[in-house]
Scaffold this active site. Structure first.
Site, PDB file in Angstrom:
ATOM      1  N   VAL A   1      35.482  40.040  47.254  1.00  0.00           N
ATOM      2  CA  VAL A   1      36.152  39.827  45.937  1.00  0.00           C
ATOM      3  C   VAL A   1      35.841  38.711  45.788  1.00  0.00           C
ATOM      4  O   VAL A   1      35.788  37.711  46.529  1.00  0.00           O
ATOM      5  CB  VAL A   1      37.530  40.384  45.595  1.00  0.00           C
ATOM      6  CG1 VAL A   1      37.614  41.814  45.438  1.00  0.00           C
ATOM      7  CG2 VAL A   1      38.545  39.780  46.628  1.00  0.00           C
ATOM      8  N   SER A   2      35.526  38.022  44.585  1.00  0.00           N
ATOM      9  CA  SER A   2      34.950  36.767  44.109  1.00  0.00           C
ATOM     10  C   SER A   2      36.338  35.696  44.079  1.00  0.00           C
ATOM     11  O   SER A   2      36.100  34.503  44.555  1.00  0.00           O
ATOM     12  CB  SER A   2      34.431  36.773  42.870  1.00  0.00           C
ATOM     13  OG  SER A   2      33.211  37.335  42.899  1.00  0.00           O
TER      14      SER A   2
END
Length: 202
Positions: free
Chosen positions: A10-11
């Site tokens: 996930v960023s």
């Protein structure tokens, strides 16, 4: 048959990895073999991804939910895919794209088709990353035009700054004394004085 692994990305730390974790559990990937990074996919300098790659051995199987979870840089995705499948001889399954399953179609046509799909999806992933950056840039510029201030709020000048500044300009007091009288560091005083000088063109 080798071991089964999963990779999740996930960023940001605020984003939730549940959707990817559920998909991996449905494929019965052992929890201990799931590696999670919480950072941008702009490159492959990610600690958990590096740890995963070190663990991967010939005939192991790696699951990722979608190609953009692996990365968002077109050339680097292709390079990593080639390194994992051809050098480390690992199989990769992209769950959202059944054609990207290296366990199937190992003949020339199957490899050709999967390579085309990989290149198209990698290009889409990088293009989306560029579009996100462009939208962010445009959003910041629009906000600035509306008068939105970014960065740390500036501390207001002390009420006596103007008077002390003028005395300093006339040479009546030194920079250290002026800074003390204004209740700020010498560096801050000189920075504010420089700005004041530029504004009044003294």
């Amino acid at each position: 048959m080798g071991k089964v692994y999963g990779y999740v990305r996930v960023s940001t730390r605020e984003q939730n990895e549940d959707r990817q974790m559920i998909a991996l559990r449905e494929r019965e990937v052992p929890e201990k073999n799931i590696f999670i990074d919480k950072q941008s996919g702009k490159d492959f300098e990610r600690p958990m991804y590096k740890r995963l790659v070190k663990k991967l051995k010939k005939d192991d199987l790696l699951y990722v939910k979608s190609i953009d979870r692996l990365g968002r840089n077109y050339e680097e995705i292709l390079a990593q895919w080639g390194y994992l499948t051809k050098e480390k001889k690992v199989d990769i399954v992209v769950m959202d794209m059944p054609l990207l399953d290296t366990r199937r179609g190992k003949d020339l046509i199957g490899t050709f088709l999967s390579d085309i799909v990989l290149q198209v999806l990698s290009f889409v992933a990088e293009n989306e990353r560029k579009n996100i950056r462009q939208r962010q840039k445009e959003g910041i510029e629009a906000a600035k035009m509306r008068g939105v201030q970014f960065g740390r709020p500036k501390n207001p000048l002390p009420t006596n700054f103007g008077k002390i500044y003028n005395q300093w300009v006339r040479g009546e007091i030194g920079g250290t004394g002026a800074a003390q009288m204004c209740g700020m560091s010498v560096t801050s005083f000189y920075r504010k004085a420089k700005r004041e000088r530029e504004q009044h063109k003294i």
